[in-house]
Design a protein around this motif. Structure first.
Motif, PDB file in Angstrom:
ATOM      1  N   PHE A  62       0.858  -1.183   0.000  1.00  0.00           N
ATOM      2  CA  PHE A  62       0.000   0.000   0.000  1.00  0.00           C
ATOM      3  C   PHE A  62       0.883   1.218   0.000  1.00  0.00           C
ATOM      4  O   PHE A  62       1.896   1.255   0.704  1.00  0.00           O
ATOM      5  N   ILE A  63       0.497   2.205  -0.776  1.00  0.00           N
ATOM      6  CA  ILE A  63       1.211   3.472  -0.687  1.00  0.00           C
ATOM      7  C   ILE A  63       0.197   4.597  -0.487  1.00  0.00           C
ATOM      8  O   ILE A  63      -0.984   4.463  -0.811  1.00  0.00           O
ATOM      9  N   LEU A  64       0.722   5.676   0.074  1.00  0.00           N
ATOM     10  CA  LEU A  64      -0.050   6.905   0.193  1.00  0.00           C
ATOM     11  C   LEU A  64       0.729   7.917  -0.643  1.00  0.00           C
ATOM     12  O   LEU A  64       1.960   8.012  -0.511  1.00  0.00           O
ATOM     13  N   THR A  65       0.042   8.632  -1.533  1.00  0.00           N
ATOM     14  CA  THR A  65       0.750   9.563  -2.415  1.00  0.00           C
ATOM     15  C   THR A  65       0.006  10.894  -2.525  1.00  0.00           C
ATOM     16  O   THR A  65      -1.226  10.932  -2.402  1.00  0.00           O
ATOM     17  N   VAL A  75       3.703   5.672  -9.757  1.00  0.00           N
ATOM     18  CA  VAL A  75       3.506   7.086  -9.409  1.00  0.00           C
ATOM     19  C   VAL A  75       3.981   7.981 -10.560  1.00  0.00           C
ATOM     20  O   VAL A  75       3.319   8.964 -10.922  1.00  0.00           O
ATOM     21  N   GLU A  76       5.108   7.613 -11.179  1.00  0.00           N
ATOM     22  CA  GLU A  76       5.591   8.409 -12.310  1.00  0.00           C
ATOM     23  C   GLU A  76       4.674   8.276 -13.518  1.00  0.00           C
ATOM     24  O   GLU A  76       4.459   9.245 -14.249  1.00  0.00           O
ATOM     25  N   GLY A  77       4.113   7.109 -13.702  1.00  0.00           N
ATOM     26  CA  GLY A  77       3.170   6.877 -14.802  1.00  0.00           C
ATOM     27  C   GLY A  77       1.941   7.764 -14.660  1.00  0.00           C
ATOM     28  O   GLY A  77       1.452   8.342 -15.634  1.00  0.00           O
ATOM     29  N   LEU A  78       1.443   7.888 -13.436  1.00  0.00           N
ATOM     30  CA  LEU A  78       0.277   8.754 -13.203  1.00  0.00           C
ATOM     31  C   LEU A  78       0.610  10.193 -13.576  1.00  0.00           C
ATOM     32  O   LEU A  78      -0.181  10.901 -14.199  1.00  0.00           O
ATOM     33  N   LYS A  79       1.819  10.604 -13.195  1.00  0.00           N
ATOM     34  CA  LYS A  79       2.241  11.982 -13.500  1.00  0.00           C
ATOM     35  C   LYS A  79       2.354  12.193 -15.006  1.00  0.00           C
ATOM     36  O   LYS A  79       1.847  13.173 -15.550  1.00  0.00           O
ATOM     37  N   LYS A  80       3.030  11.243 -15.681  1.00  0.00           N
ATOM     38  CA  LYS A  80       3.211  11.361 -17.139  1.00  0.00           C
ATOM     39  C   LYS A  80       1.873  11.403 -17.850  1.00  0.00           C
ATOM     40  O   LYS A  80       1.719  12.089 -18.857  1.00  0.00           O
ATOM     41  N   ASP A  81       0.910  10.643 -17.336  1.00  0.00           N
ATOM     42  CA  ASP A  81      -0.408  10.591 -17.980  1.00  0.00           C
ATOM     43  C   ASP A  81      -1.312  11.745 -17.533  1.00  0.00           C
ATOM     44  O   ASP A  81      -2.496  11.766 -17.885  1.00  0.00           O
ATOM     45  N   ASN A  82      -0.760  12.647 -16.712  1.00  0.00           N
ATOM     46  CA  ASN A  82      -1.546  13.780 -16.190  1.00  0.00           C
ATOM     47  C   ASN A  82      -2.788  13.351 -15.430  1.00  0.00           C
ATOM     48  O   ASN A  82      -3.865  13.930 -15.584  1.00  0.00           O
ATOM     49  N   ILE A  83      -2.627  12.319 -14.619  1.00  0.00           N
ATOM     50  CA  ILE A  83      -3.756  11.831 -13.819  1.00  0.00           C
ATOM     51  C   ILE A  83      -3.566  12.313 -12.385  1.00  0.00           C
ATOM     52  O   ILE A  83      -2.552  11.993 -11.755  1.00  0.00           O
ATOM     53  N   GLU A  84      -4.521  13.087 -11.892  1.00  0.00           N
ATOM     54  CA  GLU A  84      -4.413  13.581 -10.508  1.00  0.00           C
ATOM     55  C   GLU A  84      -4.690  12.445  -9.545  1.00  0.00           C
ATOM     56  O   GLU A  84      -5.697  11.736  -9.680  1.00  0.00           O
ATOM     57  N   TYR A  85      -3.811  12.287  -8.583  1.00  0.00           N
ATOM     58  CA  TYR A  85      -3.995  11.188  -7.629  1.00  0.00           C
ATOM     59  C   TYR A  85      -3.478  11.611  -6.269  1.00  0.00           C
ATOM     60  O   TYR A  85      -2.280  11.793  -6.070  1.00  0.00           O
ATOM     61  N   LYS A  86      -4.392  11.755  -5.306  1.00  0.00           N
ATOM     62  CA  LYS A  86      -4.016  12.089  -3.936  1.00  0.00           C
ATOM     63  C   LYS A  86      -4.700  11.089  -3.034  1.00  0.00           C
ATOM     64  O   LYS A  86      -5.882  11.267  -2.695  1.00  0.00           O
ATOM     65  N   GLY A  87      -4.002  10.036  -2.685  1.00  0.00           N
ATOM     66  CA  GLY A  87      -4.673   9.052  -1.838  1.00  0.00           C
ATOM     67  C   GLY A  87      -3.896   7.760  -1.752  1.00  0.00           C
ATOM     68  O   GLY A  87      -2.690   7.726  -1.999  1.00  0.00           O
ATOM     69  N   LYS A  95      -3.148  15.649   5.957  1.00  0.00           N
ATOM     70  CA  LYS A  95      -3.161  17.103   5.787  1.00  0.00           C
ATOM     71  C   LYS A  95      -2.047  17.542   4.841  1.00  0.00           C
ATOM     72  O   LYS A  95      -2.212  18.439   4.022  1.00  0.00           O
ATOM     73  N   GLY A  96      -0.885  16.875   4.965  1.00  0.00           N
ATOM     74  CA  GLY A  96       0.275  17.217   4.141  1.00  0.00           C
ATOM     75  C   GLY A  96       0.044  16.991   2.664  1.00  0.00           C
ATOM     76  O   GLY A  96       0.708  17.589   1.811  1.00  0.00           O
ATOM     77  N   ILE A  97      -0.900  16.124   2.329  1.00  0.00           N
ATOM     78  CA  ILE A  97      -1.161  15.801   0.919  1.00  0.00           C
ATOM     79  C   ILE A  97      -1.638  17.037   0.160  1.00  0.00           C
ATOM     80  O   ILE A  97      -1.294  17.244  -0.994  1.00  0.00           O
ATOM     81  N   ASP A  98      -2.423  17.869   0.807  1.00  0.00           N
ATOM     82  CA  ASP A  98      -2.949  19.036   0.108  1.00  0.00           C
ATOM     83  C   ASP A  98      -2.160  20.320   0.347  1.00  0.00           C
ATOM     84  O   ASP A  98      -2.251  21.242  -0.456  1.00  0.00           O
ATOM     85  N   ASP A  99      -1.398  20.370   1.453  1.00  0.00           N
ATOM     86  CA  ASP A  99      -0.711  21.647   1.714  1.00  0.00           C
ATOM     87  C   ASP A  99       0.748  21.629   1.260  1.00  0.00           C
ATOM     88  O   ASP A  99       1.526  22.522   1.596  1.00  0.00           O
ATOM     89  N   GLY A 100       1.133  20.601   0.507  1.00  0.00           N
ATOM     90  CA  GLY A 100       2.462  20.577  -0.092  1.00  0.00           C
ATOM     91  C   GLY A 100       3.579  20.143   0.847  1.00  0.00           C
ATOM     92  O   GLY A 100       4.753  20.223   0.495  1.00  0.00           O
TER      93      GLY A 100
END
Ligand code: AMP
Ligand code: GLY
Length: 423
Positions: free
Chosen positions: A202-205, A260-272, A315-320
């Motif tokens: 499991f990862i949290l990203t 995680v890099e694949g999601l970024k390359k595909d421009n898929i927003e993922y926070k979770g 909380k850190g996921i949204d505040d950078g």
């Protein structure tokens, strides 16, 4: 901050139990929750897919963070609903965008994603009613057992593993032509059978960086010795003994990073959370599925092993600040044993009085399917209670979970006495 958790199972009770301990948690709400979540927060009677009612509640109660437990609202686009709404867009919603949720919502999407980003997985092809004959030819070229997967969500029932070629062809036809799993099987993914031991990581990203949570293994079949029908999960252990540091490093290099890099390359927003189901084929981890949420009952062993403040991480996921935060893990082993209603995963009776919980001293009691009715605790689902224990090793933790399982009574109680037997 005020927090809302969506869902009503053992997973959500484990989340609520953990978040309630955070010094940053002011009010905690769970929708719809169960009798266990009511002990650590306030249950509210809203359906997880009723986005308009969720919106109204969030605005009225000044909720600042929403944690989504199950996949359904995610696949239905709750992330986009929040993001595209002027009043909701500044509220943190922990979960992927609708497109990201396709990693679980469509097997074909997930397979294409993995091939595009060189992530190890079984070879496959996808078929519909329009190229059924090609599907038969593909099956003839494979060796038994044959793995057929409905593309869409099918309540955990959409995967068939068959030994007989003719049966595989018949089932393929039933799925694509006769809508065996409704719309979910209008596309079917046929894939190579992978032989090995399963485990989950499991990862949290936050969409850029990620943290690897403890590994776990669940026991999906209803019967001892992994026999009988598939369930949501009858128990879980963490960590997985063969997944040592070197193994997890391999998983990180070959699977987690490219995901995680694949999601970024595909421009898929993922926070979770991303739940990666793996099969270990002779030391080589291969992905069998992605889920876009935590597992249940895996959460009941993974979350208790996290020593850090979970709400602070979320909380850190949204505040950078996510990448700067520490994730500390308890080195002890954790196990959970699920008490279920007799008959589950098929028809079962509900509303049975539950007793004995006050006698449990050595385990954490996570409610899955319970409710309070006329001031009595009663069953309200197939999976009723998960009993999580810690130990120096898996055996020690299991001894406690099994002892606790004996102390709780309700009519028709059943549980597997062999969780962890194969380790
Ligand atoms: P899934 O819904 O994709 O996780 O599949 C459900 C279960 O079917 C998995 O937990 C595995 O036990 C099994 N399974 C799925 N895909 C494969 C495969 N390619 N080879 C062997 N077993 C599989
Ligand atoms: N325990 C498996 C799942 O949550 O999908």
């Amino acid at each position: 901050m005020n927090v809302l958790i969506l869902g009503s199972g053992g997973r959500e009770h484990a989340f609520a139990w953990k978040i309630a301990k955070s010094s940053s948690c002011n009010q905690l709400f769970i929708a719809p929750g169960n009798a266990g979540t009511a002990e650590v927060g306030t249950n509210i009677n809203i359906d997880v897919n009723d986005f308009e009612s969720i919106k109204e509640f969030v605005l009225t109660e000044n909720v600042e963070l929403v944690l989504v437990g199950p996949e359904d609202p995610l696949v239905n686009g709750i992330y986009n609903f929040f993001n595209e709404d002027k009043q909701l867009k500044d509220i943190s919603l922990i979960g992927p965008s609708k497109e990201g949720a396709q990693l679980e919502g469509s097997k074909q999407f997930a397979k294409e994603f993995m091939f595009r980003h060189n992530i190890p997985t079984a070879k496959y092809q996808a078929f519909t009613k329009d190229n059924l004959a090609e599907g038969y030819t593909f099956l003839e070229r494979l060796e038994a057992p044959y793995v057929l997967k409905a593309d869409g969500l099918a309540a955990g029932k959409g995967v068939l593993i068959l030994n007989d070629l003719q049966e595989a062809k018949d089932e393929l036809k039933a799925m694509v032509k006769d809508a065996k799993f409704g719309n979910a099987s209008s596309i079917v993914v046929i894939e190579e059978f992978l032989d090995g031991i399963e485990l989950s990581v499991f990862i949290l990203t936050d969409g850029n960086s990620y943290k690897i949570l403890p590994s776990a293994k669940d026991y999906k079949r209803i019967g001892e010795g992994n026999t009988g029908l598939n369930t949501g999960g009858m128990g879980a252990i963490s960590p997985v003994p063969f997944a040592d540091r070197f193994y997890i490093e391999k998983v990180e290099r070959e699977i987690i990073k490219p995901t995680v890099e694949g999601l970024k390359k595909d421009n898929i927003e993922y926070k979770g959370f991303i739940f990666i189901g793996l099969i270990n084929v002779k030391g080589q981890p291969k992905v069998i599925e992605y889920n876009v949420r935590m597992g249940d009952p895996e959460t009941e062993v993974v979350i208790p092993r996290i020593k850090s403040d979970l709400l602070n991480l979320l909380k850190g996921i949204d505040d950078g600040t996510f990448s700067e935060k520490d994730l500390n893990i308890n080195e002890q082993a954790a196990t959970t044993v699920m008490l279920v209603s007799r008959g589950y995963p098929q028809a079962y009776e509900k509303s049975k009085v539950i007793s004995g919980i006050e006698d449990i001293k050595e385990s954490i009691v996570f409610h899955a399917g319970t409710k309070n009715e006329n001031e009595q605790l009663r069953t309200s689902g197939g999976r009723v209670i998960a009993l999580t224990s810690f130990g120096e090793n898996i055996e020690e933790a299991l001894t406690k979970s099994f002892a606790s399982a004996e102390k709780i009574s309700f009519k028709g109680k059943y549980y597997r006495k062999d969780i962890g037997f194969d380790l």
